[in-house]
Design an enzyme around this catalytic site. Structure first.
Site, PDB file in Angstrom:
ATOM      1  N   GLU A  13      -2.359   7.856  29.477  1.00  0.00           N
ATOM      2  CA  GLU A  13      -1.441   7.530  28.381  1.00  0.00           C
ATOM      3  C   GLU A  13       0.008   7.916  28.673  1.00  0.00           C
ATOM      4  O   GLU A  13       0.918   7.415  28.033  1.00  0.00           O
ATOM      5  CB  GLU A  13      -1.920   8.206  27.083  1.00  0.00           C
ATOM      6  N   GLU A 177      -5.966  13.396  17.930  1.00  0.00           N
ATOM      7  CA  GLU A 177      -4.824  14.319  18.036  1.00  0.00           C
ATOM      8  C   GLU A 177      -3.761  14.152  16.946  1.00  0.00           C
ATOM      9  O   GLU A 177      -3.082  15.134  16.581  1.00  0.00           O
ATOM     10  CB  GLU A 177      -4.102  14.141  19.394  1.00  0.00           C
ATOM     11  N   ASP A 200     -10.890   0.030  20.789  1.00  0.00           N
ATOM     12  CA  ASP A 200     -12.278  -0.229  20.379  1.00  0.00           C
ATOM     13  C   ASP A 200     -12.325  -0.270  18.853  1.00  0.00           C
ATOM     14  O   ASP A 200     -11.331  -0.018  18.193  1.00  0.00           O
ATOM     15  CB  ASP A 200     -13.221   0.870  20.917  1.00  0.00           C
TER      16      ASP A 200
HETATM   17  N1  ADE Z   1      -9.720   7.000  20.799  1.00  0.00           N
HETATM   18  C1  ADE Z   1      -9.960   5.717  21.125  1.00  0.00           C
HETATM   19  N2  ADE Z   1     -11.028   5.249  20.452  1.00  0.00           N
HETATM   20  C2  ADE Z   1     -11.485   6.270  19.698  1.00  0.00           C
HETATM   21  C3  ADE Z   1     -12.574   6.411  18.804  1.00  0.00           C
HETATM   22  N3  ADE Z   1     -13.416   5.408  18.571  1.00  0.00           N
HETATM   23  N4  ADE Z   1     -12.749   7.618  18.195  1.00  0.00           N
HETATM   24  C4  ADE Z   1     -11.892   8.636  18.445  1.00  0.00           C
HETATM   25  N5  ADE Z   1     -10.870   8.564  19.286  1.00  0.00           N
HETATM   26  C5  ADE Z   1     -10.647   7.380  19.914  1.00  0.00           C
END
Ligand code: ADE
Length: 232
Positions: A13, A177, A200
């Site tokens: 990142e 975070e 996602d």
């Molecule tokens: N970062 C990216 N996808 C995530 C998810 N499904 N849960 C927590 N942090 C994430």
């Protein structure tokens, strides 16, 4: 804002941001490397915090105490909590809370931090507006939504958990975070913005989608953060 802290949880990142900046100084604290220098003409400190709320909170406080940043941007990826927010889209924080803060046993609502005046931390409006505007310029095909970021020390990949985060908190996306960074900024009275690209859908297919789309999603946030620095 004379100096901005830019936090990403993972190397993926922040590595592109580090490549794009002129690094003047690297300092190590609490196991984190702080890259101080110039990004698109702006004084910045770019740092990988590590994953989770504790790492993110410590990192933010170091940025305030040792680097005197006057604002913090957190960039990275997140799971979508809304049908219309698709993989690759961007969520800008309107506000943030910790979805795993649970003192319900004492009669508090989920997410409420006992004995604090506030448990939901509001992002800086000027930063939100700038991010929206710059996103149209640098990522014209990528939609940017402004809404609630819900954070917890959990990778959400379960439909039931996702439903809870939506019904209880009306979250737009979830990650690990943002709300910790927001809380530290609130306590230090400095502005913040969380910028997350969706990797996602935070459901039963999240683990697979995440691996496939992580890199592409990060590209969008790198363009946006770099573009914003030119105009701050
Ligand atoms: N970062 C990216 N996808 C995530 C998810 N499904 N849960 C927590 N942090 C994430």
């Amino acid at each position: 804002m004379k100096k901005i802290g830019i936090i990403g949880a993972m190397d993926e990142e922040v590595s592109r941001l580090k490549e794009n900046m002129q690094v003047e100084k690297i300092e190590k604290k609490a196991g984190m490397e702080f890259f101080a220098g110039i990004l698109s003409g702006k004084n910045v400190v770019v740092v990988r915090s590590g994953i989770g709320k504790v790492n993110a909170g410590i990192c933010t406080q170091i940025l305030v105490d040792d680097f005197q940043v006057e604002g913090v941007i957190n960039t990275g990826i997140a799971g979508s909590l809304k049908n219309e927010i698709n993989i690759g889209d961007i969520v800008l924080s309107k506000d943030c809370l910790q979805h795993d803060m649970d003192a319900t046993g004492f009669g508090y609502k989920p997410g409420v931090i006992p004995r604090m005046e506030q448990s939901t931390f509001i992002a800086d409006e000027t930063l939100v507006d700038l991010a929206r505007k710059v996103n149209k310029e640098v990522n014209p095909d990528i939609a940017a939504y402004v809404g609630r970021v819900v954070s917890g020390d959990q990778f959400v990949s379960d439909n039931k958990k996702k439903e809870f985060l939506v019904s209880e908190f009306q979250g737009y996306c979830t990650e690990m975070e943002g709300a910790a960074i927001a809380q530290v900024c609130y306590l230090n009275e400095i502005p913040f913005l969380i910028i997350r690209a969706i990797s996602d859908k935070a459901d039963n297919s999240a683990t697979m989608d995440y691996s496939e789309f992580e890199a592409k999603a990060i590209e969008h946030t790198v363009h946006l953060v770099t573009g914003m620095m030119k105009q701050l």
